[in-house]
Scaffold this motif. Structure first.
Motif, PDB file in Angstrom:
ATOM      1  N   LEU A   1     -24.058  26.369  72.245  1.00 54.11           N
ATOM      2  CA  LEU A   1     -23.522  27.435  71.401  1.00 54.11           C
ATOM      3  C   LEU A   1     -24.581  27.801  70.371  1.00 54.11           C
ATOM      4  CD1 LEU A   1     -21.225  29.269  70.418  1.00 54.11           C
ATOM      5  CD2 LEU A   1     -20.367  27.321  69.091  1.00 54.11           C
ATOM      6  N   TYR A   2     -25.046  29.040  70.436  1.00 56.88           N
ATOM      7  CA  TYR A   2     -26.096  29.532  69.550  1.00 56.88           C
ATOM      8  C   TYR A   2     -25.574  30.623  68.623  1.00 56.88           C
ATOM      9  CZ  TYR A   2     -29.984  27.383  72.101  1.00 56.88           C
ATOM     10  OH  TYR A   2     -30.868  26.499  72.656  1.00 56.88           O
ATOM     11  N   PHE A   3     -26.124  30.647  67.417  1.00 56.74           N
ATOM     12  CA  PHE A   3     -25.942  31.745  66.474  1.00 56.74           C
ATOM     13  C   PHE A   3     -27.268  32.484  66.416  1.00 56.74           C
ATOM     14  CE2 PHE A   3     -26.682  33.394  62.197  1.00 56.74           C
ATOM     15  CZ  PHE A   3     -25.587  34.229  62.045  1.00 56.74           C
ATOM     16  N   ASN A   4     -27.236  33.800  66.551  1.00 55.50           N
ATOM     17  CA  ASN A   4     -28.457  34.592  66.490  1.00 55.50           C
ATOM     18  C   ASN A   4     -28.271  35.752  65.523  1.00 55.50           C
ATOM     19  OD1 ASN A   4     -31.165  35.208  67.516  1.00 55.50           O
ATOM     20  ND2 ASN A   4     -30.193  37.071  68.224  1.00 55.50           N
ATOM     21  N   HIS A   5     -29.213  35.909  64.603  1.00 55.62           N
ATOM     22  CA  HIS A   5     -29.158  37.013  63.646  1.00 55.62           C
ATOM     23  C   HIS A   5     -30.478  37.764  63.688  1.00 55.62           C
ATOM     24  CE1 HIS A   5     -28.093  39.326  60.133  1.00 55.62           C
ATOM     25  NE2 HIS A   5     -29.258  39.023  59.614  1.00 55.62           N
ATOM     26  N   GLU A   6     -30.384  39.079  63.862  1.00 53.99           N
ATOM     27  CA  GLU A   6     -31.577  39.920  63.818  1.00 53.99           C
ATOM     28  C   GLU A   6     -31.618  40.631  62.477  1.00 53.99           C
ATOM     29  OE1 GLU A   6     -33.705  43.612  66.136  1.00 53.99           O
ATOM     30  OE2 GLU A   6     -32.268  42.382  67.221  1.00 53.99           O
ATOM     31  N   PHE A   7     -32.740  40.496  61.780  1.00 56.23           N
ATOM     32  CA  PHE A   7     -32.911  41.104  60.474  1.00 56.23           C
ATOM     33  C   PHE A   7     -33.374  42.556  60.614  1.00 56.23           C
ATOM     34  CE2 PHE A   7     -33.229  36.591  59.812  1.00 56.23           C
ATOM     35  CZ  PHE A   7     -32.505  36.396  58.645  1.00 56.23           C
ATOM     36  N   GLU A   8     -33.228  43.300  59.532  1.00 54.53           N
ATOM     37  CA  GLU A   8     -33.594  44.718  59.539  1.00 54.53           C
ATOM     38  C   GLU A   8     -35.050  44.946  59.911  1.00 54.53           C
ATOM     39  OE1 GLU A   8     -32.461  46.656  55.913  1.00 54.53           O
ATOM     40  OE2 GLU A   8     -30.364  46.086  56.146  1.00 54.53           O
ATOM     41  N   ASP A   9     -35.916  43.995  59.578  1.00 52.47           N
ATOM     42  CA  ASP A   9     -37.337  44.157  59.903  1.00 52.47           C
ATOM     43  C   ASP A   9     -37.650  43.782  61.351  1.00 52.47           C
ATOM     44  OD1 ASP A   9     -37.257  41.387  59.915  1.00 52.47           O
ATOM     45  OD2 ASP A   9     -38.654  41.130  58.260  1.00 52.47           O
ATOM     46  N   GLY A  10     -36.631  43.383  62.126  1.00 54.71           N
ATOM     47  CA  GLY A  10     -36.816  43.109  63.543  1.00 54.71           C
ATOM     48  C   GLY A  10     -36.957  41.646  63.925  1.00 54.71           C
ATOM     49  N   HIS A  11     -37.239  40.763  62.955  1.00 57.65           N
ATOM     50  CA  HIS A  11     -37.363  39.363  63.358  1.00 57.65           C
ATOM     51  C   HIS A  11     -35.989  38.722  63.481  1.00 57.65           C
ATOM     52  CE1 HIS A  11     -37.048  38.239  59.051  1.00 57.65           C
ATOM     53  NE2 HIS A  11     -36.764  37.030  59.489  1.00 57.65           N
ATOM     54  N   GLU A  12     -35.922  37.671  64.282  1.00 54.98           N
ATOM     55  CA  GLU A  12     -34.658  37.017  64.570  1.00 54.98           C
ATOM     56  C   GLU A  12     -34.654  35.586  64.077  1.00 54.98           C
ATOM     57  OE1 GLU A  12     -33.488  37.243  68.646  1.00 54.98           O
ATOM     58  OE2 GLU A  12     -34.055  39.336  68.821  1.00 54.98           O
ATOM     59  N   HIS A  13     -33.457  35.108  63.793  1.00 56.66           N
ATOM     60  CA  HIS A  13     -33.254  33.704  63.409  1.00 56.66           C
ATOM     61  C   HIS A  13     -32.166  33.158  64.329  1.00 56.66           C
ATOM     62  CE1 HIS A  13     -33.169  30.186  60.886  1.00 56.66           C
ATOM     63  NE2 HIS A  13     -31.852  30.273  60.824  1.00 56.66           N
ATOM     64  N   THR A  14     -32.482  32.104  65.079  1.00 55.35           N
ATOM     65  CA  THR A  14     -31.541  31.517  66.026  1.00 55.35           C
ATOM     66  C   THR A  14     -31.306  30.064  65.660  1.00 55.35           C
ATOM     67  OG1 THR A  14     -32.348  32.981  67.760  1.00 55.35           O
ATOM     68  CG2 THR A  14     -31.127  31.051  68.466  1.00 55.35           C
ATOM     69  N   VAL A  15     -30.034  29.661  65.688  1.00 56.20           N
ATOM     70  CA  VAL A  15     -29.655  28.286  65.332  1.00 56.20           C
ATOM     71  C   VAL A  15     -28.762  27.730  66.438  1.00 56.20           C
ATOM     72  CG1 VAL A  15     -28.436  26.840  63.655  1.00 56.20           C
ATOM     73  CG2 VAL A  15     -29.709  28.836  62.872  1.00 56.20           C
ATOM     74  N   LEU A  16     -29.095  26.542  66.921  1.00 55.72           N
ATOM     75  CA  LEU A  16     -28.235  25.841  67.872  1.00 55.72           C
ATOM     76  C   LEU A  16     -27.110  25.189  67.079  1.00 55.72           C
ATOM     77  CD1 LEU A  16     -27.570  24.739  70.689  1.00 55.72           C
ATOM     78  CD2 LEU A  16     -29.141  22.843  70.201  1.00 55.72           C
ATOM     79  N   LEU A  17     -25.864  25.606  67.335  1.00 56.17           N
ATOM     80  CA  LEU A  17     -24.715  25.096  66.584  1.00 56.17           C
ATOM     81  C   LEU A  17     -24.067  23.891  67.245  1.00 56.17           C
ATOM     82  CD1 LEU A  17     -22.964  28.428  65.595  1.00 56.17           C
ATOM     83  CD2 LEU A  17     -24.531  27.044  64.231  1.00 56.17           C
ATOM     84  N   GLY A  18     -24.162  23.786  68.569  1.00 52.20           N
ATOM     85  CA  GLY A  18     -23.524  22.665  69.235  1.00 52.20           C
ATOM     86  C   GLY A  18     -23.835  22.609  70.707  1.00 52.20           C
ATOM     87  N   VAL A  19     -23.642  21.414  71.280  1.00 51.66           N
ATOM     88  CA  VAL A  19     -23.829  21.168  72.703  1.00 51.66           C
ATOM     89  C   VAL A  19     -22.513  20.600  73.222  1.00 51.66           C
ATOM     90  CG1 VAL A  19     -25.169  19.919  74.442  1.00 51.66           C
ATOM     91  CG2 VAL A  19     -26.274  20.673  72.314  1.00 51.66           C
ATOM     92  N   PHE A  20     -21.973  21.207  74.291  1.00 53.99           N
ATOM     93  CA  PHE A  20     -20.642  20.858  74.781  1.00 53.99           C
ATOM     94  C   PHE A  20     -20.680  20.502  76.259  1.00 53.99           C
ATOM     95  CE2 PHE A  20     -20.333  23.563  71.139  1.00 53.99           C
ATOM     96  CZ  PHE A  20     -19.382  22.925  70.363  1.00 53.99           C
ATOM     97  N   SER A  21     -19.731  19.688  76.675  1.00 54.13           N
ATOM     98  CA  SER A  21     -19.669  19.215  78.057  1.00 54.13           C
ATOM     99  C   SER A  21     -18.994  20.203  79.001  1.00 54.13           C
ATOM    100  CB  SER A  21     -18.945  17.870  78.125  1.00 54.13           C
ATOM    101  OG  SER A  21     -17.617  18.009  77.637  1.00 54.13           O
ATOM    102  N   SER A  22     -18.366  21.242  78.464  1.00 56.33           N
ATOM    103  CA  SER A  22     -17.746  22.261  79.315  1.00 56.33           C
ATOM    104  C   SER A  22     -17.835  23.622  78.636  1.00 56.33           C
ATOM    105  CB  SER A  22     -16.278  21.929  79.600  1.00 56.33           C
ATOM    106  OG  SER A  22     -15.488  22.174  78.461  1.00 56.33           O
ATOM    107  N   LYS A  23     -17.778  24.659  79.464  1.00 56.76           N
ATOM    108  CA  LYS A  23     -17.811  26.017  78.933  1.00 56.76           C
ATOM    109  C   LYS A  23     -16.569  26.287  78.089  1.00 56.76           C
ATOM    110  CE  LYS A  23     -18.715  30.763  80.265  1.00 56.76           C
ATOM    111  NZ  LYS A  23     -19.005  31.675  81.377  1.00 56.76           N
ATOM    112  N   ILE A  24     -15.435  25.751  78.509  1.00 55.26           N
ATOM    113  CA  ILE A  24     -14.185  25.944  77.757  1.00 55.26           C
ATOM    114  C   ILE A  24     -14.301  25.349  76.355  1.00 55.26           C
ATOM    115  CG2 ILE A  24     -11.760  25.244  77.650  1.00 55.26           C
ATOM    116  CD1 ILE A  24     -11.719  25.549  80.714  1.00 55.26           C
ATOM    117  N   LYS A  25     -14.885  24.162  76.238  1.00 54.53           N
ATOM    118  CA  LYS A  25     -15.043  23.537  74.918  1.00 54.53           C
ATOM    119  C   LYS A  25     -15.991  24.352  74.044  1.00 54.53           C
ATOM    120  CE  LYS A  25     -13.902  18.862  76.289  1.00 54.53           C
ATOM    121  NZ  LYS A  25     -14.331  17.470  76.408  1.00 54.53           N
ATOM    122  N   ALA A  26     -17.047  24.879  74.638  1.00 57.99           N
ATOM    123  CA  ALA A  26     -17.990  25.707  73.869  1.00 57.99           C
ATOM    124  C   ALA A  26     -17.316  26.993  73.399  1.00 57.99           C
ATOM    125  CB  ALA A  26     -19.222  26.024  74.711  1.00 57.99           C
ATOM    126  N   GLU A  27     -16.533  27.621  74.275  1.00 59.30           N
ATOM    127  CA  GLU A  27     -15.837  28.852  73.904  1.00 59.30           C
ATOM    128  C   GLU A  27     -14.752  28.584  72.864  1.00 59.30           C
ATOM    129  OE1 GLU A  27     -14.764  30.271  77.785  1.00 59.30           O
ATOM    130  OE2 GLU A  27     -16.657  31.382  77.982  1.00 59.30           O
TER     131      GLU A  27
END
Length: 70
Positions: A9-35
């Motif tokens: 599960l990732y969080f991604n934010h794109e800033f007005e100047d075009g650069h991005e910041h991505t953070v890994l929020l968690g690792v899950f054993s199933s897609k359902i748990k991640a969702e």
């Protein structure tokens, strides 16, 4: 049975100047748990910047390397 896939599960934010910041929020054993984790974040603005990706264990995911952009 050994776990062969995980869901990231990732969080991604794109800033007005075009650069991005991505953070890994968690690792899950199933897609359902991640969702479920994604939905547990009540802020809709944050949910729009979240993504779930499937990944395999014991394997490189990114082999292309870095590129220089002029």
């Amino acid at each position: 049975k050994a776990l062969k896939k995980v869901y990231l599960l990732y969080f991604n934010h794109e800033f007005e100047d075009g650069h991005e910041h991505t953070v890994l929020l968690g690792v899950f054993s199933s897609k359902i748990k991640a969702e479920d984790a994604l939905l547990s974040l009540n802020n809709k603005l944050i949910q729009e910047k979240l993504a779930v990706y499937e990944s395999r264990l014991e394997r490189l995911s990114w082999q292309e390397g870095f590129a220089t952009v002029d």
